[in-house]
Design a protein around this motif. Structure first.
Motif, short mmCIF file in Angstrom:
data_model
loop_
_atom_site.label_atom_id
_atom_site.label_comp_id
_atom_site.label_asym_id
_atom_site.label_seq_id
_atom_site.Cartn_x
_atom_site.Cartn_y
_atom_site.Cartn_z
N VAL A 136 0.86 -1.19 0.00
CA VAL A 136 0.00 0.00 0.00
C VAL A 136 0.89 1.24 0.00
O VAL A 136 1.79 1.37 0.82
CB VAL A 136 -0.92 0.01 1.23
N GLU A 137 0.63 2.13 -0.94
CA GLU A 137 1.47 3.33 -1.07
C GLU A 137 0.92 4.47 -0.21
O GLU A 137 0.41 5.48 -0.70
CB GLU A 137 1.57 3.76 -2.54
N ASP A 138 1.04 4.28 1.08
CA ASP A 138 0.65 5.30 2.05
C ASP A 138 1.84 5.50 2.99
O ASP A 138 2.26 4.54 3.65
CB ASP A 138 -0.57 4.84 2.84
N HIS A 141 1.44 4.17 6.55
CA HIS A 141 1.41 2.71 6.64
C HIS A 141 2.79 2.12 6.37
O HIS A 141 3.21 1.17 7.05
CB HIS A 141 0.39 2.14 5.65
N GLN A 142 3.50 2.67 5.40
CA GLN A 142 4.84 2.17 5.11
C GLN A 142 5.76 2.35 6.31
O GLN A 142 6.57 1.47 6.62
CB GLN A 142 5.41 2.88 3.87
N LEU A 207 -5.93 2.16 -6.78
CA LEU A 207 -5.00 3.27 -6.90
C LEU A 207 -3.83 3.18 -5.93
O LEU A 207 -2.71 3.58 -6.26
CB LEU A 207 -5.73 4.59 -6.66
N GLU A 208 -4.06 2.64 -4.72
CA GLU A 208 -3.06 2.73 -3.67
C GLU A 208 -2.01 1.63 -3.70
O GLU A 208 -1.12 1.61 -2.86
CB GLU A 208 -3.75 2.72 -2.29
N ARG A 209 -2.08 0.71 -4.66
CA ARG A 209 -1.18 -0.44 -4.68
C ARG A 209 0.03 -0.22 -5.60
O ARG A 209 -0.10 0.30 -6.70
CB ARG A 209 -1.93 -1.69 -5.14
N THR A 210 1.20 -0.67 -5.13
CA THR A 210 2.41 -0.54 -5.95
C THR A 210 2.29 -1.33 -7.25
O THR A 210 2.75 -0.88 -8.30
CB THR A 210 3.64 -1.04 -5.18
N ARG A 213 0.40 0.73 -9.82
CA ARG A 213 1.17 1.84 -10.36
C ARG A 213 2.25 1.36 -11.33
O ARG A 213 2.42 1.92 -12.42
CB ARG A 213 1.82 2.66 -9.23
N HIS A 251 -9.95 2.58 -12.83
CA HIS A 251 -9.41 1.82 -11.69
C HIS A 251 -10.51 1.03 -10.99
O HIS A 251 -11.68 1.40 -10.99
CB HIS A 251 -8.77 2.77 -10.68
#
Length: 368
Positions: A136-138, A141-142, A207-210, A213, A251
């Motif tokens: 998750v690209e947050d 969270h990362q 949208l939020e997943r590597t 993207r 998406h």
């Protein structure tokens, strides 16, 4: 300093008996109280087995494999392969000894559940943890994941990422096995361009997943390299046979329904679209159904392509053009790395190549 049950109780502002009830699960406790206690346990790194707190650096025979959805073949194949390696004897003799118990942790794609499972595995002093699939690209969270993995590693847990890009500035990970999603996405779109397709719709993942993207970036890189990116103003871009990135991208989740609904939307936005690229093979199945329900033929009117080369893709009608990821091989390697049976790659990072599989679902565009 050893953390005690009393320390947890003080942190959570409850009695020691309440902490014991929450941790043992043998007495009903209010949800808000339970959450407060578990947060205190996590913050203080309290070891569940009190007498064993002095052994916090020792590990158990447990290995956790985190997946988004075990029913999805993408995750099931990797998890199954990893579990086979983890459960095999360390000496390869077939005799008992050296095996670990692999537990599949199904997060449902929830970042919160991912952190919860890591906390539970930390309390059990897991020997290893394998995290599969895109991240998750947050930033928050990362950061939380990096901190949690650091705690696991400090306690002796081996951490392996499988199908997930490496974490920035994280020394806790033994190895990160990352799929070349960007390169695979680019090669797939280059194939469609070589056939003569110009109006290409793209059904992307969340949208939020590597993973989303990277695959989308590969697709758009190929379109830009071909000089087909529009100006986003509609008529002018279409007149120039150009590609409006946002207009021809929809998406949604990585499931069949998303592929179906998104494809109908793309056909509404651009009736002259000649090809649909799907985020994965499951999404591609839904895309294909939508094309047929729209009264169009595959690939005569619209070509359809997927990603992953899941087992059913070759049996689709027509067989699905897709990008093959070596899911079983990657999962097995992750299992060996988790067990210390294989030397980690240089720098702890390995990029796994993606292979284009051309089948009957793609063909040169024809006028409708």
């Amino acid at each position: 300093m050893t953390v005690t049950l009393a320390d947890v109780a003080a942190r959570a502002r409850v009695s020691a008996a309440t902490v014991s009830r929450v941790l043992n699960g043998n007495y009903p406790v209010a949800a808000s109280t339970r959450e407060r206690v578990l947060r205190a346990v996590d913050d203080l790194d309290y070891v569940l087995n009190g007498p064993a707190s002095s052994l916090a650096a020792a590990t158990s025979d447990l290995v956790g494999i985190l997946v988004n959805d075990i029913a999805d073949p993408f995750f099931g194949i990797m998890a199954g392969a990893a579990q086979t390696e983890i459960g095999a004897p360390g000496d390869g003799s077939g005799r008992a000894g050296g095996e670990k118990l692999a537990v599949i942790c199904n997060t449902g794609g929830s970042p919160e559940r991912e952190l919860t499972y890591l906390t539970l595995l930390q309390r059990q002093r897991a020997a290893a943890v394998v995290l599969t699939g895109g991240a998750v690209e947050d930033p928050a969270h990362q950061a939380a994941i990096s901190a949690k993995l650091a705690k696991l590693a400090d306690a002796g847990t081996r951490v392996v990422l499988c199908g997930r890009p490496p974490l920035p500035d994280s020394e806790a990970v033994v190895a990160a096995l990352a799929f070349d999603n960007r390169g695979g996405g680019r090669r797939l779109t280059e194939h469609l361009l070589s056939l003569g397709h110009r109006r290409i719709g793209y059904v992307a993942g969340p949208l939020e997943r590597t993973t989303t993207r990277h695959r989308l970036e590969g697709h758009r890189d190929a379109m830009r390299a071909a000089g087909l990116v529009g100006d986003g103003k509609g008529a002018k871009g279409r007149a120039a046979d150009a590609y409006d990135e946002e207009r021809l991208t929809v998406h949604g989740p990585y499931d069949r329904r998303s592929g179906y609904d998104a494809t109908l939307e793309l056909l509404r936005r651009e009736p002259e679209v000649t090809a649909i690229v799907a985020a994965n093979d499951t999404v591609a199945l839904g895309a294909g159904a939508a094309v047929r329900d729209h009264g169009l033929r595959i690939p005569d009117d619209v070509s359809v392509a997927g990603f992953d080369d899941l087992p059913f893709s070759v049996d689709a009608v027509p067989a699905l053009t897709t990008v093959r990821l070596p899911l079983f091989e990657a999962g097995a390697r992750a299992g060996r790395l988790a067990m210390g049976k294989e030397t980690p790659p240089p720098g702890g990072i390995a990029t796994i190549a993606a292979e284009l599989m051309v089948r009957g679902s793609t063909a040169p565009p024809r006028r409708r």
